[in-house]
Design a protein around this motif. Sequence first.
Motif, mmCIF file in Angstrom:
data_model
loop_
_atom_site.group_PDB
_atom_site.id
_atom_site.type_symbol
_atom_site.label_atom_id
_atom_site.label_comp_id
_atom_site.label_asym_id
_atom_site.label_seq_id
_atom_site.Cartn_x
_atom_site.Cartn_y
_atom_site.Cartn_z
ATOM 1 N N PRO A 146 0.826 -1.211 0.000
ATOM 2 C CA PRO A 146 0.000 0.000 0.000
ATOM 3 C C PRO A 146 0.857 1.257 0.000
ATOM 4 O O PRO A 146 1.966 1.284 0.545
ATOM 5 N N HIS A 147 0.330 2.301 -0.606
ATOM 6 C CA HIS A 147 1.056 3.576 -0.685
ATOM 7 C C HIS A 147 1.213 4.189 0.696
ATOM 8 O O HIS A 147 2.232 4.838 0.992
ATOM 9 N N ASP A 151 -6.579 4.105 -0.538
ATOM 10 C CA ASP A 151 -6.418 4.660 0.807
ATOM 11 C C ASP A 151 -7.798 4.794 1.436
ATOM 12 O O ASP A 151 -8.824 4.771 0.743
ATOM 13 N N PHE A 152 -7.797 4.945 2.750
ATOM 14 C CA PHE A 152 -9.040 5.101 3.483
ATOM 15 C C PHE A 152 -8.882 6.316 4.392
ATOM 16 O O PHE A 152 -8.441 6.192 5.551
ATOM 17 N N SER A 154 -5.198 -0.463 10.818
ATOM 18 C CA SER A 154 -6.615 -0.588 10.466
ATOM 19 C C SER A 154 -6.812 -0.455 8.958
ATOM 20 O O SER A 154 -7.645 -1.138 8.368
ATOM 21 N N LYS A 155 -6.018 0.438 8.325
ATOM 22 C CA LYS A 155 -6.084 0.571 6.870
ATOM 23 C C LYS A 155 -5.654 -0.716 6.181
ATOM 24 O O LYS A 155 -6.234 -1.129 5.173
ATOM 25 N N LEU A 156 -4.616 -1.379 6.728
ATOM 26 C CA LEU A 156 -4.133 -2.630 6.147
ATOM 27 C C LEU A 156 -5.224 -3.692 6.160
ATOM 28 O O LEU A 156 -5.449 -4.390 5.163
ATOM 29 N N LEU A 196 -1.271 -6.927 15.773
ATOM 30 C CA LEU A 196 -2.001 -6.873 14.511
ATOM 31 C C LEU A 196 -2.589 -8.235 14.175
ATOM 32 O O LEU A 196 -3.704 -8.336 13.654
ATOM 33 N N ASN A 197 -1.843 -9.282 14.489
ATOM 34 C CA ASN A 197 -2.324 -10.636 14.254
ATOM 35 C C ASN A 197 -3.611 -10.900 15.017
ATOM 36 O O ASN A 197 -4.584 -11.457 14.478
#
Length: 361
Positions: free
Chosen positions: A196-197, A242-243, A251-253, A271-272
Amino acid sequence: MLKKVLRILFSIVGASLGYILSTSFLKLKQFDFVNNSTVKIIIFYLLSCLIFGLITFIIFPSVYSMIRKFLDSVEKHMQKLTAVELLFGAGGAIIALIISSMLGSILTSMIPKIGTLIYACLNVIAAILGADLAIKKKDEIFGIFGSIKKASASKEKKNKGVNKSTSKVLDTSVIIDGRIFDLCQTGFIEGTLVIPHFVLDELRHISDSSDSLKRNRGRRGLDILNKIQKELNVEVEITEKDFPDIAEVDSKLLKLAQTLNGKVITNDYNLNKVAEFQGVPVLNINELANAIKSVVLPGEEMLIQIIKDGKESGQGISYLEDGTMIVVEGGRKYIGQNIEVIVTSVLQTPAGRMIFAKKKE
């Protein structure tokens, strides 16, 4: 120069407006005294043009400033939008205008006098709402088209007997970790690696940090990405999705992985856990590393070298080649020596595996 020209043109428009209004005023009974003389009519026209021209000349700076501020705010808002969002906004506005045109034609026929005004207002509102709605829902629209595309692709691959792997979204920690390069090199990771950017932006911020440790970690992550792109035969996709409503990168991922129907590759324990709670598939490199470590059972014998003393009194510490720590009871006095030990127990923790042993008598 442009401002002066616009001011003159604005004054000419004001004078023209004064001429039009004076023509309307002369038709009223209150201005019959002017119609009695041609000179009075000419003077009246000149005065009207002069007054309205002077008014527009005076108020031009305020009007120009308001228009300038409005255009600047629109320009700033437009610059924040990506090319994809602009295309979606234009498409949404066009669709909304088509719908409003259908409704406006009905209103114009039903209410001839004010129908045109309502029709114009309806078009403006519909264009704004259509563009805004299309931009906000672009990710869902992408998801719909993506699911249709994947459905058709999976149907085609079923006919051909081919199975395409899902996309793998990389998070910042796993890129900085560096083991993803070795893992991709072995060929165990299949499918497209999605970067992601906003992850690249985070890496760039880390590499620009004033803290030397963070700066080195960020640069290491960027070097790993360059090595993956140049040296490995792996498909890499850099997505600009993007969000903006979501602040945290993690959270974006997860949201991106849900949109792409893919998996997240990470070594972040927290994160897992969040991903498991949200139902997002995760590939944790630490879990993989623990899974492929050599299996040691209580009672087995091994030859090790004691490297340092442990936390508890008399303990000695050694390590296997894969990094597994071995805690030897009474091994402190054998630091620097190779001794044979017997495994007494094995403890599996989220951080890794620990082996407890004692010296073989």
